[in-house]
Write a protein that holds these residues in place. Structure first.
Motif, PDB file in Angstrom:
ATOM      1  N   UNK A  52       0.911   6.566  -6.072  1.00  0.00           N
ATOM      2  CA  UNK A  52       0.609   6.804  -7.483  1.00  0.00           C
ATOM      3  C   UNK A  52       0.652   5.502  -8.276  1.00  0.00           C
ATOM      4  N   UNK A  53      -0.253   5.407  -9.237  1.00  0.00           N
ATOM      5  CA  UNK A  53      -0.266   4.278 -10.154  1.00  0.00           C
ATOM      6  C   UNK A  53       0.512   4.693 -11.398  1.00  0.00           C
ATOM      7  N   UNK A  54       1.687   4.117 -11.591  1.00  0.00           N
ATOM      8  CA  UNK A  54       2.553   4.510 -12.706  1.00  0.00           C
ATOM      9  C   UNK A  54       1.997   4.073 -14.056  1.00  0.00           C
ATOM     10  N   UNK A  55       1.074   3.124 -14.055  1.00  0.00           N
ATOM     11  CA  UNK A  55       0.494   2.637 -15.311  1.00  0.00           C
ATOM     12  C   UNK A  55      -0.614   3.557 -15.816  1.00  0.00           C
ATOM     13  N   UNK A  56      -1.355   4.176 -14.887  1.00  0.00           N
ATOM     14  CA  UNK A  56      -2.497   5.006 -15.282  1.00  0.00           C
ATOM     15  C   UNK A  56      -2.282   6.486 -14.999  1.00  0.00           C
ATOM     16  N   UNK A  70      -3.419   9.062  -8.767  1.00  0.00           N
ATOM     17  CA  UNK A  70      -2.783   8.974  -7.449  1.00  0.00           C
ATOM     18  C   UNK A  70      -3.768   9.367  -6.368  1.00  0.00           C
ATOM     19  N   UNK A  71      -3.460   8.957  -5.154  1.00  0.00           N
ATOM     20  CA  UNK A  71      -4.193   9.378  -3.957  1.00  0.00           C
ATOM     21  C   UNK A  71      -3.181  10.051  -3.049  1.00  0.00           C
ATOM     22  N   UNK A 129      -8.321   1.055  -3.371  1.00  0.00           N
ATOM     23  CA  UNK A 129      -8.378   0.126  -4.494  1.00  0.00           C
ATOM     24  C   UNK A 129      -9.137   0.721  -5.676  1.00  0.00           C
ATOM     25  N   UNK A 130     -10.270   1.358  -5.382  1.00  0.00           N
ATOM     26  CA  UNK A 130     -11.088   1.943  -6.447  1.00  0.00           C
ATOM     27  C   UNK A 130     -10.391   3.144  -7.085  1.00  0.00           C
ATOM     28  N   UNK A 131      -9.845   4.027  -6.251  1.00  0.00           N
ATOM     29  CA  UNK A 131      -9.217   5.241  -6.772  1.00  0.00           C
ATOM     30  C   UNK A 131      -7.993   4.928  -7.621  1.00  0.00           C
ATOM     31  N   UNK A 132      -7.239   3.890  -7.227  1.00  0.00           N
ATOM     32  CA  UNK A 132      -5.993   3.565  -7.919  1.00  0.00           C
ATOM     33  C   UNK A 132      -6.155   2.454  -8.949  1.00  0.00           C
TER      34      UNK A 132
END
Length: 198
Positions: A100-104, A107-108, A173-176
């Protein structure tokens, strides 16, 4: 096509495993037969992976009944996935993990992974329902079997995971929304231990 067929066979056969569990198993498995198993596939992230992800705002989280335990220092994490079924050389796990990207908040999720020790791939079901071989098994240090009175246990040690080529890295990279993933870097190394009735 072979991966899709394997996933379909595992899914269909696992639905009937509870009813079949009481029947007497064969000594040797016919090719393609799915059987219930117990065990775990686990791996520990390689040095540098978690710090790199943390710098990009990424965290690794378990999807129950899978789990992720991070060390107190945040240097490495151990991912553990319970194994539930086996078809040929493919081991089906329950649960999964997500990055998960905590900034945005995006997640994948890698759900119900299938680890194929012959094809040397780890397949995931992604949130959109697509099946993707996100991870490559770069190496397996050792393979062995332990024959017990009522069970046979397959043991794979030193299972090294990497991303399955540039396409898998680009997908993450693209998804996150990051540039943190590369197929040339080891994601982690672990073990697969699975027991079935003889």
């Amino acid at each position: 096509m072979r991966k899709t067929l394997r996933r379909v066979c595992l899914g269909m056969a696992f639905a009937g495993l509870v009813a079949a569990a009481g029947s007497a198993p064969a000594q040797a498995l016919p090719p393609g037969e799915t059987v219930p198993i117990t065990g775990t596939f686990s791996f520990t992230t390689a040095n540098g992976v978690l710090p790199t992800w943390e710098a990009a705002g990424l965290v690794l989280i378990g999807v129950s009944p899978g789990s992720v335990v991070t060390t107190a220092t945040g240097i490495t994490a151990r991912v553990a996935l319970p194994l539930v079924a086996k078809t040929g050389t493919a081991y089906a796990a329950a649960g999964g993990f997500r990055i998960s990207n905590t900034k945005t908040g995006v997640s994948v999720r890698c759900s119900t992974p299938t680890i194929d020790t012959a094809a040397r791939l780890l397949d995931c079901i992604l949130p959109n329902g697509d099946q993707e071989a996100l991870f490559l098994i770069k190496d397996i240090d050792s393979r062995s079997k332990v024959w017990g009175t009522t069970t046979v246990t397959s043991i794979f040690r030193g299972v090294e995971l990497r991303l399955n080529g540039q396409d898998a890295a680009d997908l993450l990279n693209k998804a996150l929304g990051v540039k943190s993933f590369s197929p040339s870097i080891s994601i982690g190394t672990g073990d697969l231990i699975a027991a079935r009735e003889r």
